[in-house]
Motif scaffolding. Structure first.
Motif, PDB file in Angstrom:
ATOM      1  N   ALA A  12      -3.825   2.306   6.602  1.00 19.95           N
ATOM      2  CA  ALA A  12      -3.137   1.232   5.883  1.00 19.95           C
ATOM      3  C   ALA A  12      -2.706   0.119   6.837  1.00 19.95           C
ATOM      4  N   VAL A  22       1.338   5.058   0.573  1.00 19.19           N
ATOM      5  CA  VAL A  22       0.620   6.101   1.304  1.00 19.19           C
ATOM      6  C   VAL A  22       1.517   7.316   1.505  1.00 19.19           C
ATOM      7  N   GLN A  38       0.863  -1.178   0.000  1.00 17.93           N
ATOM      8  CA  GLN A  38       0.000   0.000   0.000  1.00 17.93           C
ATOM      9  C   GLN A  38       0.904   1.234   0.000  1.00 17.93           C
ATOM     10  N   ASP A  88      -3.425   8.369   6.913  1.00 14.21           N
ATOM     11  CA  ASP A  88      -3.244   7.383   5.848  1.00 14.21           C
ATOM     12  C   ASP A  88      -2.408   6.199   6.308  1.00 14.21           C
TER      13      ASP A  88
END
Length: 388
Positions: free
Chosen positions: A338, A328, A326, A334
């Motif tokens: 995640a 970010v 992921q 964020d």
């Protein structure tokens, strides 16, 4: 009788050496190769606990130790360190006269090694070329990687997409081989340790869930390095889990990261390490719930372990990544979201198996050894032709 192939491999930091290790081990075990290691850079630094000793303990022949890394946290310091490396490396290559020099990746060792060897008419084998990153503001690693490709003579890439990019740079197709990442070989081959064995080796109880955090500075935004690692640490601590934190690489900005890590080391949740034994580190990753930070480990090797990785900030942006990653921005919300997805979304975690072999099947070594034995003469290798 076939001629024994004399190969020197240049390494400057533990992370790079661990990627080279399976192939070096394969060459060492074969009668077809005469292998020597040139040890430089951070291997001679306390930053990584003098990892030159690890290479000695692995039983490889070290043909030279080049102490070129200046104690500096600046771009000027890195540039001067590279200049020192080139002068010393030229002397080593002149003395040893190998058939090949082997370099990996996109650090200063790859560009200085390929440039020096090319000037001395020594063919270069470059591992992990053709990769791609495009963080906002740029990144010197991107330029170094492709420049090393143009100075090299044989290319062992990790993916077909990487091989295609190398060919688009004008490299002749017969020089380019897709073999996968040797890092996957390392993960496949390392012995499994149970949590009791791993706890004993680490000196901590790791029977409970934990995170691993590895965060490096980015050349185009070194002033943000300290803020990014602080935000990552805060969000990891917020989970309530134990956090094992690796030392950053030796790039400019690393000393600011270390200052923050020392500040947080007073927390009972945070455990810092500089240099773990190979099987300990691999099993630390195998048992982790999530990897946080911006290490290429999350892109290249974590997929094989089905390990979720949170890539924070611009570093690694643009690389081909599996579902385990992921990407970010470096802000608390964020990162927290995640991490929560990685820890608690079972449907997401089940999907990670789909991309397990994205960077190789774990048999890079066997493929590479066969290719190296079948390469043409030095004269043909050095006579590079551009294809466009």
């Amino acid at each position: 009788m076939n001629k024994v192939i004399k190969i020197l491999a240049l390494t400057g930091i533990r992370s790079e050496y661990d990627l080279l290790y399976p192939l070096l081990k394969g060459m060492q075990a074969s009668t077809d190769y005469d292998l020597g290691i040139i040890v430089s850079g951070a291997h001679h630094s306390p930053l990584h606990d003098f990892s030159v000793e690890l290479i000695r303990n692995d039983g490889f022949t070290i043909v030279d130790c080049i102490e070129n890394l200046l104690y500096s946290d600046s771009l000027l310091g890195k540039t001067k360190s590279s200049a020192v490396l080139m002068g010393a490396l030229a002397q080593t290559l002149a003395r040893e006269n190998p058939d090949f020099l082997m370099v990996l990746g996109d650090r200063e060792e790859s560009i200085i090694g390929s440039l020096t060897a090319t000037y001395m008419n020594i063919p270069v084998i470059h591992l992990a070329g053709g990769d791609n990153t495009y963080p906002e503001g740029g990144n010197v690693d991107e330029q170094i990687r492709h420049a090393a490709t143009k100075l090299s003579h044989v290319h062992f890439t990790m993916m077909e997409e990487h091989s295609t990019r190398v060919k688009r740079l004008g490299e002749e197709p017969w020089r380019v081989f897709t073999v996968g990442s040797a890092g996957i070989d390392r993960l496949r081959e390392e012995k499994h340790l149970d949590t009791t064995e791993l706890s004993k080796a680490m000196g901590y109880d790791i029977s409970q869930d934990y995170l691993v955090l590895i965060h490096h500075p980015l050349s185009s935004s070194i002033e943000q390095a300290a803020d990014e690692i602080r935000i990552c640490l805060e969000q990891c601590i917020e989970t309530g889990l134990q956090v094992f934190v690796g030392a950053p690489n030796s790039d400019p900005g690393s000393q600011e990261i270390l200052k923050v890590l020392q500040e947080y080391s007073v927390s009972s949740q945070v455990h810092l390490y500089r240099n773990l034994k190979r099987n300990v580190f691999v099993n630390l990753l195998r048992n982790a719930k999530c990897l946080v930070g911006n290490s290429s480990l999350g892109i290249h090797e974590a997929p094989y372990l089905c390990l979720p990785a949170i890539n924070v900030g611009e570093r690694q942006k643009g690389r081909i990544a599996g579902k385990n990653v992921q990407f970010v921005p470096p802000n608390p919300i964020d990162i927290r979201n995640a991490i929560n997805k990685a820890l608690h979304n079972e449907d997401y975690r089940k999907e990670l198996k789909e991309d397990r072999f994205i960077y190789g099947d774990g048999y890079m070594v066997e493929k590479s050894l066969e290719i190296m034995k079948s390469l043409p003469s030095k004269k043909e290798l050095l006579a590079k032709k551009i294809t466009y």
